[in-house]
Design a protein around this motif. Structure first.
Motif, PDB file in Angstrom:
ATOM      1  N   THR A  60     -10.946 -37.571  22.148  1.00  0.00           N
ATOM      2  CA  THR A  60     -11.456 -38.524  22.636  1.00  0.00           C
ATOM      3  C   THR A  60     -11.130 -38.188  24.356  1.00  0.00           C
ATOM      4  O   THR A  60     -10.027 -37.907  24.394  1.00  0.00           O
ATOM      5  CB  THR A  60     -11.045 -39.934  22.406  1.00  0.00           C
ATOM      6  OG1 THR A  60     -11.344 -40.844  23.173  1.00  0.00           O
ATOM      7  CG2 THR A  60      -9.462 -39.900  22.352  1.00  0.00           C
ATOM      8  N   PRO A  61     -12.054 -38.573  25.226  1.00  0.00           N
ATOM      9  CA  PRO A  61     -11.918 -38.364  26.636  1.00  0.00           C
ATOM     10  C   PRO A  61     -10.813 -39.184  27.353  1.00  0.00           C
ATOM     11  O   PRO A  61     -10.255 -38.990  28.290  1.00  0.00           O
ATOM     12  CB  PRO A  61     -13.325 -38.710  27.374  1.00  0.00           C
ATOM     13  CG  PRO A  61     -14.184 -38.618  26.243  1.00  0.00           C
ATOM     14  CD  PRO A  61     -13.389 -39.060  24.941  1.00  0.00           C
ATOM     15  N   THR A  62     -10.388 -40.230  26.780  1.00  0.00           N
ATOM     16  CA  THR A  62      -9.171 -41.205  27.176  1.00  0.00           C
ATOM     17  C   THR A  62      -7.940 -40.350  27.012  1.00  0.00           C
ATOM     18  O   THR A  62      -7.133 -40.789  27.811  1.00  0.00           O
ATOM     19  CB  THR A  62      -8.970 -42.715  26.439  1.00  0.00           C
ATOM     20  OG1 THR A  62      -8.985 -42.277  25.146  1.00  0.00           O
ATOM     21  CG2 THR A  62     -10.615 -43.248  26.661  1.00  0.00           C
ATOM     22  N   PHE A  63      -7.957 -39.443  26.140  1.00  0.00           N
ATOM     23  CA  PHE A  63      -6.423 -38.593  26.150  1.00  0.00           C
ATOM     24  C   PHE A  63      -6.701 -37.340  26.882  1.00  0.00           C
ATOM     25  O   PHE A  63      -7.571 -36.519  26.667  1.00  0.00           O
ATOM     26  CB  PHE A  63      -6.297 -38.294  24.498  1.00  0.00           C
ATOM     27  CG  PHE A  63      -5.203 -37.637  24.397  1.00  0.00           C
ATOM     28  CD1 PHE A  63      -3.713 -38.338  23.862  1.00  0.00           C
ATOM     29  CD2 PHE A  63      -4.948 -36.108  24.655  1.00  0.00           C
ATOM     30  CE1 PHE A  63      -2.790 -37.802  23.858  1.00  0.00           C
ATOM     31  CE2 PHE A  63      -3.607 -35.634  24.509  1.00  0.00           C
ATOM     32  CZ  PHE A  63      -2.422 -35.981  24.110  1.00  0.00           C
ATOM     33  N   LYS A  64      -6.251 -37.173  28.068  1.00  0.00           N
ATOM     34  CA  LYS A  64      -6.231 -36.126  28.921  1.00  0.00           C
ATOM     35  C   LYS A  64      -5.197 -35.219  28.468  1.00  0.00           C
ATOM     36  O   LYS A  64      -3.966 -35.317  28.236  1.00  0.00           O
ATOM     37  CB  LYS A  64      -5.794 -36.729  30.350  1.00  0.00           C
ATOM     38  CG  LYS A  64      -6.651 -37.479  30.814  1.00  0.00           C
ATOM     39  CD  LYS A  64      -8.211 -37.084  30.835  1.00  0.00           C
ATOM     40  CE  LYS A  64      -9.240 -38.008  31.336  1.00  0.00           C
ATOM     41  NZ  LYS A  64     -10.580 -37.680  31.306  1.00  0.00           N
ATOM     42  N   VAL A  65      -6.032 -33.866  28.401  1.00  0.00           N
ATOM     43  CA  VAL A  65      -5.114 -32.670  27.944  1.00  0.00           C
ATOM     44  C   VAL A  65      -4.187 -32.032  29.039  1.00  0.00           C
ATOM     45  O   VAL A  65      -5.076 -31.723  30.081  1.00  0.00           O
ATOM     46  CB  VAL A  65      -6.052 -31.624  27.093  1.00  0.00           C
ATOM     47  CG1 VAL A  65      -5.550 -30.460  26.649  1.00  0.00           C
ATOM     48  CG2 VAL A  65      -6.758 -32.433  25.909  1.00  0.00           C
ATOM     49  N   THR A  66      -3.173 -31.651  28.945  1.00  0.00           N
ATOM     50  CA  THR A  66      -2.357 -30.894  29.795  1.00  0.00           C
ATOM     51  C   THR A  66      -2.251 -29.535  29.182  1.00  0.00           C
ATOM     52  O   THR A  66      -2.043 -29.261  28.089  1.00  0.00           O
ATOM     53  CB  THR A  66      -1.201 -31.427  29.860  1.00  0.00           C
ATOM     54  OG1 THR A  66      -1.094 -32.717  30.297  1.00  0.00           O
ATOM     55  CG2 THR A  66      -0.292 -30.517  31.139  1.00  0.00           C
ATOM     56  N   LEU A  72      -0.761 -29.186  24.844  1.00  0.00           N
ATOM     57  CA  LEU A  72      -1.567 -28.740  23.557  1.00  0.00           C
ATOM     58  C   LEU A  72      -1.176 -29.534  22.319  1.00  0.00           C
ATOM     59  O   LEU A  72      -1.952 -29.751  21.360  1.00  0.00           O
ATOM     60  CB  LEU A  72      -1.712 -27.227  23.523  1.00  0.00           C
ATOM     61  CG  LEU A  72      -2.607 -26.825  24.986  1.00  0.00           C
ATOM     62  CD1 LEU A  72      -2.750 -25.234  25.028  1.00  0.00           C
ATOM     63  CD2 LEU A  72      -4.026 -27.400  24.802  1.00  0.00           C
ATOM     64  N   LYS A  73       0.204 -29.211  22.112  1.00  0.00           N
ATOM     65  CA  LYS A  73       0.846 -29.884  20.929  1.00  0.00           C
ATOM     66  C   LYS A  73       0.685 -31.380  20.795  1.00  0.00           C
ATOM     67  O   LYS A  73       0.436 -31.741  19.816  1.00  0.00           O
ATOM     68  CB  LYS A  73       2.080 -29.164  20.880  1.00  0.00           C
ATOM     69  CG  LYS A  73       2.961 -29.945  19.626  1.00  0.00           C
ATOM     70  CD  LYS A  73       4.494 -29.486  19.609  1.00  0.00           C
ATOM     71  CE  LYS A  73       5.193 -30.033  18.483  1.00  0.00           C
ATOM     72  NZ  LYS A  73       6.593 -29.554  18.449  1.00  0.00           N
ATOM     73  N   ALA A  74       0.776 -32.026  22.038  1.00  0.00           N
ATOM     74  CA  ALA A  74       0.526 -33.432  22.075  1.00  0.00           C
ATOM     75  C   ALA A  74      -0.944 -33.633  21.523  1.00  0.00           C
ATOM     76  O   ALA A  74      -1.161 -34.776  20.914  1.00  0.00           O
ATOM     77  CB  ALA A  74       1.085 -34.041  23.093  1.00  0.00           C
ATOM     78  N   ALA A 142     -10.478 -31.358  25.319  1.00  0.00           N
ATOM     79  CA  ALA A 142     -10.158 -30.308  24.335  1.00  0.00           C
ATOM     80  C   ALA A 142     -11.434 -30.489  23.149  1.00  0.00           C
ATOM     81  O   ALA A 142     -11.723 -31.490  22.640  1.00  0.00           O
ATOM     82  CB  ALA A 142      -8.853 -30.756  23.611  1.00  0.00           C
ATOM     83  N   ALA A 143     -11.576 -28.815  22.692  1.00  0.00           N
ATOM     84  CA  ALA A 143     -12.483 -29.068  21.504  1.00  0.00           C
ATOM     85  C   ALA A 143     -11.317 -29.354  20.157  1.00  0.00           C
ATOM     86  O   ALA A 143     -10.154 -28.796  20.489  1.00  0.00           O
ATOM     87  CB  ALA A 143     -13.075 -27.722  21.564  1.00  0.00           C
ATOM     88  N   VAL A 144     -12.050 -29.797  19.246  1.00  0.00           N
ATOM     89  CA  VAL A 144     -11.017 -30.018  18.249  1.00  0.00           C
ATOM     90  C   VAL A 144     -11.642 -29.720  16.918  1.00  0.00           C
ATOM     91  O   VAL A 144     -12.932 -29.984  16.642  1.00  0.00           O
ATOM     92  CB  VAL A 144     -10.595 -31.589  17.878  1.00  0.00           C
ATOM     93  CG1 VAL A 144      -9.749 -32.055  16.774  1.00  0.00           C
ATOM     94  CG2 VAL A 144      -9.979 -32.180  19.209  1.00  0.00           C
TER      95      VAL A 144
END
Length: 171
Positions: A60-66, A72-74, A142-144
């Motif tokens: 979901t775009p509300t979760f910003k990936v670092t 990435l683990k988060a 992120a792609a999931v």
């Protein structure tokens, strides 16, 4: 799905697991995703099928990936939590969780593998293996891919890993 590919709404692609797999509804919390299904136990309780499930989309775009190992683990943990709750409910019992760094299409990622206990009357499965792969798209998203593989069909785990390694991130 388009031919032999699962195509996310953002045009990222992942190969399907095999020709016996069919379209199904996305229920693992993917954003802009699609899913496929393979029946393992048809009509096991005279009401439902049990099988293997794979989805592909975005976190979901509300979760910003670092773009760090911890980030990435988060992200993978977030995707996995959403998937397990979506597939097994809030009370799911997990065990044997492992983590590893991955690289897909030149992008860093993270994979989580865990077992989910299965207790369903008339079903011989005692667990399923849930696999979560998150791939940094390089834009804060992120792609999931989520794989939910019945315990009696472990050969599909390596197939899922191979298909994840073939994900293409749209540019």
């Amino acid at each position: 799905m388009l031919g032999a590919l699962i195509v996310a709404a953002n045009k990222d692609t992942m190969p399907i697991m095999g020709s016996a797999w069919t379209n199904t509804g996305e229920r693992s919390g993917q954003y802009g995703g699609a899913a496929i299904w393979l029946t393992v136990h048809e009509n096991y309780n005279k009401e439902a099928d049990w099988g293997n499930y794979v989805s592909f989309g975005q976190l979901t775009p509300t979760f910003k990936v670092t773009s760090t190992p911890a980030g990435l683990k988060a992200a993978a943990t977030q995707a996995g939590s959403r998937a397990i709750i979506g597939l097994y409910g809030e009370g799911a019992k997990i065990s044997g969780t492992t983590h590893k760094a991955i690289t897909v299409d030149g992008h860093k990622g993270h994979e989580i593998t865990t077992r989910v206990a299965v207790k369903a009357p008339k079903l011989k499965e005692t667990f399923s293996t849930v696999l979560i792969a998150v791939v940094d798209r390089g834009d804060g998203t992120a792609a999931v891919s989520i794989g939910d593989i019945a315990g009696t069909t472990p050969t599909w785990i390596q197939v899922w890993r191979t298909k994840v390694s073939e994900i293409k991130i749209s540019r």
